[in-house]
Scaffold this motif. Sequence first.
Motif, PDB file in Angstrom:
ATOM      1  N   VAL A  40      52.779  -4.584  34.299  1.00  0.00           N
ATOM      2  CA  VAL A  40      51.594  -4.607  33.678  1.00  0.00           C
ATOM      3  C   VAL A  40      50.469  -3.544  34.274  1.00  0.00           C
ATOM      4  CG1 VAL A  40      49.423  -5.979  32.755  1.00  0.00           C
ATOM      5  CG2 VAL A  40      51.847  -6.962  32.760  1.00  0.00           C
ATOM      6  N   LEU A  41      49.961  -2.650  33.516  1.00  0.00           N
ATOM      7  CA  LEU A  41      48.877  -1.905  33.978  1.00  0.00           C
ATOM      8  C   LEU A  41      47.587  -2.172  33.746  1.00  0.00           C
ATOM      9  CD1 LEU A  41      48.293   0.896  35.502  1.00  0.00           C
ATOM     10  CD2 LEU A  41      48.416   2.035  32.809  1.00  0.00           C
ATOM     11  N   THR A  42      46.678  -2.325  34.611  1.00  0.00           N
ATOM     12  CA  THR A  42      45.443  -3.004  34.548  1.00  0.00           C
ATOM     13  C   THR A  42      44.337  -1.938  35.189  1.00  0.00           C
ATOM     14  OG1 THR A  42      45.262  -4.323  36.533  1.00  0.00           O
ATOM     15  CG2 THR A  42      46.084  -5.377  34.518  1.00  0.00           C
ATOM     16  N   TRP A  43      43.220  -2.023  34.595  1.00  0.00           N
ATOM     17  CA  TRP A  43      41.988  -1.103  35.312  1.00  0.00           C
ATOM     18  C   TRP A  43      40.563  -1.665  34.745  1.00  0.00           C
ATOM     19  CZ3 TRP A  43      45.061  -0.010  31.264  1.00  0.00           C
ATOM     20  CH2 TRP A  43      44.583   0.299  29.949  1.00  0.00           C
ATOM     21  N   ASN A  44      39.684  -1.469  35.669  1.00  0.00           N
ATOM     22  CA  ASN A  44      38.257  -1.834  35.295  1.00  0.00           C
ATOM     23  C   ASN A  44      37.389  -0.738  34.411  1.00  0.00           C
ATOM     24  OD1 ASN A  44      38.838  -4.160  36.477  1.00  0.00           O
ATOM     25  ND2 ASN A  44      37.810  -3.714  38.496  1.00  0.00           N
ATOM     26  N   GLY A  45      36.583  -1.056  33.488  1.00  0.00           N
ATOM     27  CA  GLY A  45      35.826  -0.002  32.818  1.00  0.00           C
ATOM     28  C   GLY A  45      34.684   0.140  33.483  1.00  0.00           C
ATOM     29  N   PRO A  46      34.046   1.209  33.087  1.00  0.00           N
ATOM     30  CA  PRO A  46      32.677   1.777  33.624  1.00  0.00           C
ATOM     31  C   PRO A  46      31.755   0.660  33.347  1.00  0.00           C
ATOM     32  CG  PRO A  46      33.354   3.165  31.473  1.00  0.00           C
ATOM     33  CD  PRO A  46      34.434   2.278  31.981  1.00  0.00           C
ATOM     34  N   LYS A  47      30.415   0.962  33.976  1.00  0.00           N
ATOM     35  CA  LYS A  47      29.440  -0.337  33.769  1.00  0.00           C
ATOM     36  C   LYS A  47      28.822  -0.245  32.288  1.00  0.00           C
ATOM     37  CE  LYS A  47      27.869   0.507  38.522  1.00  0.00           C
ATOM     38  NZ  LYS A  47      26.701   0.905  39.434  1.00  0.00           N
ATOM     39  N   ASN A  48      28.688   0.950  31.871  1.00  0.00           N
ATOM     40  CA  ASN A  48      28.248   0.956  30.468  1.00  0.00           C
ATOM     41  C   ASN A  48      29.646   1.207  29.590  1.00  0.00           C
ATOM     42  OD1 ASN A  48      26.800   1.059  28.125  1.00  0.00           O
ATOM     43  ND2 ASN A  48      25.852   2.948  28.395  1.00  0.00           N
ATOM     44  N   HIS A  49      30.177   0.197  29.236  1.00  0.00           N
ATOM     45  CA  HIS A  49      31.468   0.410  28.485  1.00  0.00           C
ATOM     46  C   HIS A  49      31.491  -0.233  26.963  1.00  0.00           C
ATOM     47  CE1 HIS A  49      31.460  -3.883  30.175  1.00  0.00           C
ATOM     48  NE2 HIS A  49      32.181  -4.016  28.985  1.00  0.00           N
ATOM     49  N   ILE A  50      30.265   0.112  26.479  1.00  0.00           N
ATOM     50  CA  ILE A  50      30.236  -0.336  25.101  1.00  0.00           C
ATOM     51  C   ILE A  50      30.858   0.862  24.368  1.00  0.00           C
ATOM     52  CG2 ILE A  50      28.474  -0.756  23.155  1.00  0.00           C
ATOM     53  CD1 ILE A  50      26.625  -1.866  25.374  1.00  0.00           C
ATOM     54  N   ASN A  51      31.691   0.433  23.234  1.00  0.00           N
ATOM     55  CA  ASN A  51      32.284   1.568  22.446  1.00  0.00           C
ATOM     56  C   ASN A  51      33.154   2.292  23.131  1.00  0.00           C
ATOM     57  OD1 ASN A  51      30.950   0.148  20.175  1.00  0.00           O
ATOM     58  ND2 ASN A  51      29.146   1.255  20.327  1.00  0.00           N
ATOM     59  N   ILE A  52      33.760   1.951  24.271  1.00  0.00           N
ATOM     60  CA  ILE A  52      34.709   2.888  24.874  1.00  0.00           C
ATOM     61  C   ILE A  52      36.234   2.371  24.661  1.00  0.00           C
ATOM     62  CG2 ILE A  52      35.524   3.626  27.114  1.00  0.00           C
ATOM     63  CD1 ILE A  52      32.963   3.212  28.150  1.00  0.00           C
ATOM     64  N   THR A  53      36.958   3.352  24.309  1.00  0.00           N
ATOM     65  CA  THR A  53      38.310   3.263  24.245  1.00  0.00           C
ATOM     66  C   THR A  53      39.112   3.925  25.492  1.00  0.00           C
ATOM     67  OG1 THR A  53      38.741   5.164  22.939  1.00  0.00           O
ATOM     68  CG2 THR A  53      38.198   3.233  21.712  1.00  0.00           C
ATOM     69  N   TYR A  54      40.312   3.677  25.639  1.00  0.00           N
ATOM     70  CA  TYR A  54      41.109   3.797  26.702  1.00  0.00           C
ATOM     71  C   TYR A  54      42.321   4.407  26.326  1.00  0.00           C
ATOM     72  CZ  TYR A  54      37.798   0.844  29.386  1.00  0.00           C
ATOM     73  OH  TYR A  54      36.583   0.317  29.731  1.00  0.00           O
ATOM     74  N   VAL A  55      42.671   5.745  26.921  1.00  0.00           N
ATOM     75  CA  VAL A  55      43.799   6.425  26.810  1.00  0.00           C
ATOM     76  C   VAL A  55      44.824   6.267  27.961  1.00  0.00           C
ATOM     77  CG1 VAL A  55      45.015   8.756  26.274  1.00  0.00           C
ATOM     78  CG2 VAL A  55      42.734   7.908  25.352  1.00  0.00           C
ATOM     79  N   VAL A  56      45.957   5.930  27.805  1.00  0.00           N
ATOM     80  CA  VAL A  56      46.814   5.826  28.984  1.00  0.00           C
ATOM     81  C   VAL A  56      48.096   7.027  28.887  1.00  0.00           C
ATOM     82  CG1 VAL A  56      48.458   4.345  30.341  1.00  0.00           C
ATOM     83  CG2 VAL A  56      46.388   3.444  29.294  1.00  0.00           C
ATOM     84  N   GLN A  57      48.478   7.544  29.733  1.00  0.00           N
ATOM     85  CA  GLN A  57      49.636   8.419  29.843  1.00  0.00           C
ATOM     86  C   GLN A  57      50.241   8.320  31.022  1.00  0.00           C
ATOM     87  OE1 GLN A  57      47.687  12.474  29.852  1.00  0.00           O
ATOM     88  NE2 GLN A  57      47.471  12.541  27.592  1.00  0.00           N
ATOM     89  N   TYR A  58      51.787   8.615  30.677  1.00  0.00           N
ATOM     90  CA  TYR A  58      52.613   8.640  32.084  1.00  0.00           C
ATOM     91  C   TYR A  58      53.179   9.786  32.111  1.00  0.00           C
ATOM     92  CZ  TYR A  58      56.763   8.242  29.150  1.00  0.00           C
ATOM     93  OH  TYR A  58      58.014   8.442  28.415  1.00  0.00           O
ATOM     94  N   ASN A  59      53.764  10.250  33.160  1.00  0.00           N
ATOM     95  CA  ASN A  59      54.318  11.485  33.496  1.00  0.00           C
ATOM     96  C   ASN A  59      55.977  11.321  33.553  1.00  0.00           C
ATOM     97  OD1 ASN A  59      54.255  10.361  35.850  1.00  0.00           O
ATOM     98  ND2 ASN A  59      54.453  12.107  36.973  1.00  0.00           N
ATOM     99  N   THR A  60      56.538  12.331  32.828  1.00  0.00           N
ATOM    100  CA  THR A  60      58.044  12.370  32.966  1.00  0.00           C
ATOM    101  C   THR A  60      58.371  13.375  33.975  1.00  0.00           C
ATOM    102  OG1 THR A  60      58.033  13.956  31.069  1.00  0.00           O
ATOM    103  CG2 THR A  60      58.401  11.725  30.487  1.00  0.00           C
ATOM    104  N   THR A  61      57.728  14.269  34.238  1.00  0.00           N
ATOM    105  CA  THR A  61      57.628  15.422  35.087  1.00  0.00           C
ATOM    106  C   THR A  61      56.432  15.622  35.703  1.00  0.00           C
ATOM    107  OG1 THR A  61      57.454  17.343  33.847  1.00  0.00           O
ATOM    108  CG2 THR A  61      59.528  16.594  34.031  1.00  0.00           C
ATOM    109  N   LEU A  62      56.268  16.360  36.563  1.00  0.00           N
ATOM    110  CA  LEU A  62      55.098  16.583  37.434  1.00  0.00           C
ATOM    111  C   LEU A  62      53.903  17.089  36.729  1.00  0.00           C
ATOM    112  CD1 LEU A  62      53.574  16.739  40.189  1.00  0.00           C
ATOM    113  CD2 LEU A  62      54.383  19.244  40.514  1.00  0.00           C
ATOM    114  N   ASN A  63      54.172  17.960  35.701  1.00  0.00           N
ATOM    115  CA  ASN A  63      53.208  18.368  34.654  1.00  0.00           C
ATOM    116  C   ASN A  63      53.278  17.904  33.195  1.00  0.00           C
ATOM    117  OD1 ASN A  63      52.044  19.878  36.762  1.00  0.00           O
ATOM    118  ND2 ASN A  63      53.344  21.444  36.607  1.00  0.00           N
TER     119      ASN A  63
END
Length: 309
Positions: A40-63
């Motif tokens: 499970v990947l988790t994170w904390n949002g910024p202080k003012n996180h109202i109306n914020i969405t998050y984008v998660v990516q992973y790398n198959t190669t270096l770039n």
Amino acid sequence: MIVVMDWRRAFLVCEVFLTIHCACSSVLSPPQRVKVESSVLTWNGPKNHINITYVVQYNTTLNDWRDVYNGTQQQFNFTAAAEDFYGTRFRVQSKRGNQTSAWEMSKLVQCAHLHTCAPIIELKVETDRVHLWMKHRDPSLEEKEGGHISFNPLYWKRNSNNKEELSATSTHLVIEHLESGQEYCFQVEYLLLHKPHGKPSREICKVIPETSKQRNVRVIMLGVLTVAGMAVLGCCLYFVYTHYKRIKALLQPPLDIPDHFEEFFFSEFPQHPVARPGNQEVESYDFVNFVEEVAEDEERCDLENEKKM
């Protein structure tokens, strides 16, 4: 004139500073404390996180980065496909309208970050023993858990549910006293604080070969049985040859007379007197006399009855 120019310069400097400050304050803060635990990947949002969405990516190669999540939750659960993300990295970005934050990277996903981590085993089969090697997929799990993580090797006969455990004092085990010609299966699992952890290793099944001594004994026994069988067969053939006529006589089917012939020849014939011409005339004469006597008797009876009346 000098005083007027100084005021203008001061005004321009203030204007530039305010512009930069406003621009900086409009940039979103990136997510904080990005980590992976138990798939499970988790994170904390910024202080003012109202109306914020998050984008998660992973790398198959270096770039080469690919999107795997876009939403408002502060976690991404990949337990259903944990092995697909082994050896990759995640990065998370905050987004609100047209504003985006910088990417925040996670550590490289290793065995300690997954719930499906399994040990690796190697096997070598000899005529009278089996060599079993066990090792970690990567050093992360041992570094995280220390001495609390250990190997638990298992082996059993094929098509049997009776699994036997071995004491793993090292990563190399020698298993002896196995039955030759039998197929055994081997597997290793993790124990974390003496409880199963992660997934067991792949199952390897091998047939234990015969020793040279066992092979020689089997060849000798096979030769003895072959010679004994040939001797018995030879005795049977000699007996048949010497007693051929008697055996042929015994094997011939008995001569049976058909039932209708037997009934005809052996049943008793009925005893009927032979009729002669003279006797036939005598018999017919006696019969006529008997009829006449009966008629006379009847007439006599009728006359007596009339007199009485």
